[in-house]
Design an enzyme around this catalytic site. Structure first.
Site, PDB file in Angstrom:
ATOM      1  N   HIS A 129      54.769  41.368 112.078  1.00  0.00           N
ATOM      2  CA  HIS A 129      55.685  40.570 112.901  1.00  0.00           C
ATOM      3  C   HIS A 129      55.657  39.120 112.433  1.00  0.00           C
ATOM      4  O   HIS A 129      54.600  38.494 112.391  1.00  0.00           O
ATOM      5  CB  HIS A 129      55.301  40.662 114.380  1.00  0.00           C
ATOM      6  CG  HIS A 129      55.612  42.010 114.954  1.00  0.00           C
ATOM      7  ND1 HIS A 129      54.796  42.643 115.843  1.00  0.00           N
ATOM      8  CD2 HIS A 129      56.675  42.839 114.744  1.00  0.00           C
ATOM      9  CE1 HIS A 129      55.340  43.823 116.168  1.00  0.00           C
ATOM     10  NE2 HIS A 129      56.469  43.954 115.505  1.00  0.00           N
ATOM     11  N   GLU A 132      53.857  35.875 114.177  1.00  0.00           N
ATOM     12  CA  GLU A 132      52.442  35.937 114.553  1.00  0.00           C
ATOM     13  C   GLU A 132      51.586  35.353 113.426  1.00  0.00           C
ATOM     14  O   GLU A 132      50.836  36.051 112.752  1.00  0.00           O
ATOM     15  CB  GLU A 132      52.080  37.405 114.883  1.00  0.00           C
ATOM     16  CG  GLU A 132      52.922  37.931 116.046  1.00  0.00           C
ATOM     17  CD  GLU A 132      52.915  39.448 116.211  1.00  0.00           C
ATOM     18  OE1 GLU A 132      52.158  40.138 115.508  1.00  0.00           O
ATOM     19  OE2 GLU A 132      53.681  39.940 117.063  1.00  0.00           O
ATOM     20  N   ARG A 187      60.830  37.701 114.756  1.00  0.00           N
ATOM     21  CA  ARG A 187      59.850  38.791 114.779  1.00  0.00           C
ATOM     22  C   ARG A 187      60.116  39.874 113.722  1.00  0.00           C
ATOM     23  O   ARG A 187      59.209  40.383 113.075  1.00  0.00           O
ATOM     24  CB  ARG A 187      59.893  39.440 116.171  1.00  0.00           C
ATOM     25  CG  ARG A 187      59.123  40.750 116.301  1.00  0.00           C
ATOM     26  CD  ARG A 187      59.314  41.283 117.725  1.00  0.00           C
ATOM     27  NE  ARG A 187      58.877  42.660 117.894  1.00  0.00           N
ATOM     28  CZ  ARG A 187      57.716  43.009 118.454  1.00  0.00           C
ATOM     29  NH1 ARG A 187      56.863  42.080 118.839  1.00  0.00           N
ATOM     30  NH2 ARG A 187      57.410  44.269 118.598  1.00  0.00           N
ATOM     31  N   HIS A 257      47.871  41.651 114.728  1.00  0.00           N
ATOM     32  CA  HIS A 257      48.992  41.034 115.436  1.00  0.00           C
ATOM     33  C   HIS A 257      48.457  39.864 116.258  1.00  0.00           C
ATOM     34  O   HIS A 257      47.266  39.620 116.316  1.00  0.00           O
ATOM     35  CB  HIS A 257      49.611  42.045 116.411  1.00  0.00           C
ATOM     36  CG  HIS A 257      50.328  43.184 115.749  1.00  0.00           C
ATOM     37  ND1 HIS A 257      51.687  43.282 115.742  1.00  0.00           N
ATOM     38  CD2 HIS A 257      49.864  44.271 115.092  1.00  0.00           C
ATOM     39  CE1 HIS A 257      52.046  44.393 115.113  1.00  0.00           C
ATOM     40  NE2 HIS A 257      50.951  45.015 114.692  1.00  0.00           N
ATOM     41  N   GLU A 331      45.115  42.332 118.611  1.00  0.00           N
ATOM     42  CA  GLU A 331      46.027  41.291 119.095  1.00  0.00           C
ATOM     43  C   GLU A 331      45.145  40.057 119.178  1.00  0.00           C
ATOM     44  O   GLU A 331      44.305  39.930 120.063  1.00  0.00           O
ATOM     45  CB  GLU A 331      46.589  41.641 120.485  1.00  0.00           C
ATOM     46  CG  GLU A 331      47.546  42.823 120.501  1.00  0.00           C
ATOM     47  CD  GLU A 331      48.948  42.480 119.994  1.00  0.00           C
ATOM     48  OE1 GLU A 331      49.235  41.273 119.749  1.00  0.00           O
ATOM     49  OE2 GLU A 331      49.760  43.405 119.843  1.00  0.00           O
TER      50      GLU A 331
END
Ligand code: NAG
Ligand code: NAG
Ligand code: NAG
Ligand code: ZN
Length: 370
Positions: A129, A132, A187, A257, A331
């Protein structure tokens, strides 16, 4: 050739490689002294060389194995210059060809450790993405630390000697550039969609797993658009092909991510628990605990669907269902204060703590892989 390719940087060019390699030449040169390093630097001044490893001319030093790409019309001149100086070089194979000692497949750059295709391997990717940004920063940090501490740090040396790490530093190159130049919060990738003015596919909805199961992924104007078909995007296809061709040595797949501070594992497309749920949960716990030891950053862990939200077509679920038992998605920081705009001052600490988690996971995999 024992020091090649344990940390393989699968270069950004991976997806376009087969097309471009026909017309351009990639060289791998093993430098033996300062003079040879100077020659490479001089060549780089005289013609357009694209450095794959290291990433820029000023990082070239004696004793290093350097990978670079040159224009076809410059190739002969480069060969002549290298031969005149007794430099040991190898032209690299196109991406798809088999590799051998005399002609390695340069999947980007190289690293350290002992290469062996049969060894336990881990695939890591960053930057699927675009916005990020902390994610590609981590992959770079990982490679930097791995190459720097090989032979010095005991754990790292052992890991690199006994496993292959394949690292894809920027999965979604076009989107990443777009987020730097046009739209910080972009994104998806940048591919055009038929019958729509909206651009881009969410590469993390484009994998061939439960691909069409959520209606919210069907609109090209959405940030989570799944694409026209599974693996319709070159980026997804390239990574899927790479992983398929490296089964069964791949024992883990880790994707990075941001943000939320979570360590996730399958499934995303169903609330059903993965067959290896207990093992995944255990490893995630170890990872989250290791991470917290450095700065007390708290991560929660669990299956994607119940921990963050249900997703279809994700790389994580796909990698798990093709048979990689340990698949995790980080994440990274933070929990939303800055979100995607994580300040520069937090990059290093985020990388350091994440590195601890990755090392622990890798150690666990190594111990339990067979
Ligand atoms: C280069 O390699 C040789 C032999 O492996 C080693 O003795 C020497 O210290 C290395 N030099 C540098 C600058 O790393
Ligand atoms: C996706 O998976 C299905 C079912 O396993 C298979 O039939 C199909 O060929 C796959 N598609 C691609 C693009 O690999
Ligand atoms: C890797 C890759 O194929 N990226 C594509 C993403 O979309 C843009 C815009 O259509 C293409 O130019 C890229 O080639
Ligand atoms: Zn993401």
């Amino acid at each position: 050739m024992r020091l090649l390719l344990s940390v393989s940087l699968i270069a950004a060019a991976l997806a376009m490689a087969p097309v471009r390699f026909d017309r351009e030449k990639v060289f791998r040169v093993k430098l033996t002294d300062e003079k040879q390093a100077t020659i490479i630097k001089d060549l780089a001044k005289a013609m357009e060389l694209d450095f794959w490893y290291p990433d820029a001319t000023h990082h070239v030093t004696a004793n290093m194995t350097v990978d670079f790409r040159a224009r076809e019309e410059d190739a002969e001149a480069i060969k002549t210059a290298m031969e005149r100086n007794q430099m040991h070089y190898m032209p690299c194979q196109p991406q798809s060809g088999p590799s051998s000692e005399s002609s390695p497949s340069c999947t980007g750059a190289k690293g350290v450790g002992k290469q062996d295709e049969r060894k336990t391997s881990i695939f890591m990717d960053c930057g699927i993405h675009a916005r990020e940004w902390i994610s590609p920063a981590f992959c770079q940090w990982f490679v930097y630390q791995a190459t720097k501490s090989y032979g010095k740090n005991k754990i790292m040396t052992k890991l690199l000697d006994q496993m292959n790490f394949y690292v894809l530093p920027v999965f979604n190159v076009d989107g990443y550039i777009w987020s730097w130049t046009k739209n910080r919060l972009w994104r998806k990738n940048r591919s055009k969609n038929e019958n729509s003015k909206c651009v881009g596919t969410d590469l993390n909805r484009n994998f061939n797993v439960s691909w069409n199961s959520f209606p919210n992924t069907r609109n090209p104007c959405q940030d989570v658009y799944r694409g026209a078909a599974p693996e319709s995007e070159k980026e997804t296809k390239a990574v899927s092909d790479f992983i398929r061709s490296h089964l069964p040595s791949l024992k883990a797949y880790i994707t990075f991510h941001s943000y939320s501070q979570m360590l996730l594992f399958p499934y995303g497309y169903t609330h059903r628990l993965a067959p290896d749920h207990e093992s995944l949960n255990k490893v995630a716990k170890i990872g989250a605990e290791a991470l917290a030891t450095r700065y007390e950053t708290r991560y929660i862990y669990g299956p994607i669907a119940s921990t963050i939200y249900p997703t279809s077509g994700s790389s994580l679920d796909w990698a798990y269902d093709v048979g990689i038992k340990h698949t995790f998605a980080f994440e990274l920081r933070d929990k939303g204060k800055f979100g995607f705009l994580l300040p520069e001052s937090q990059i290093k600490s985020t990388c350091k703590e994440t590195m601890l988690a990755v090392k622990f996971i890798a150690k666990y995999i190594l111990k339990h892989a067979c």
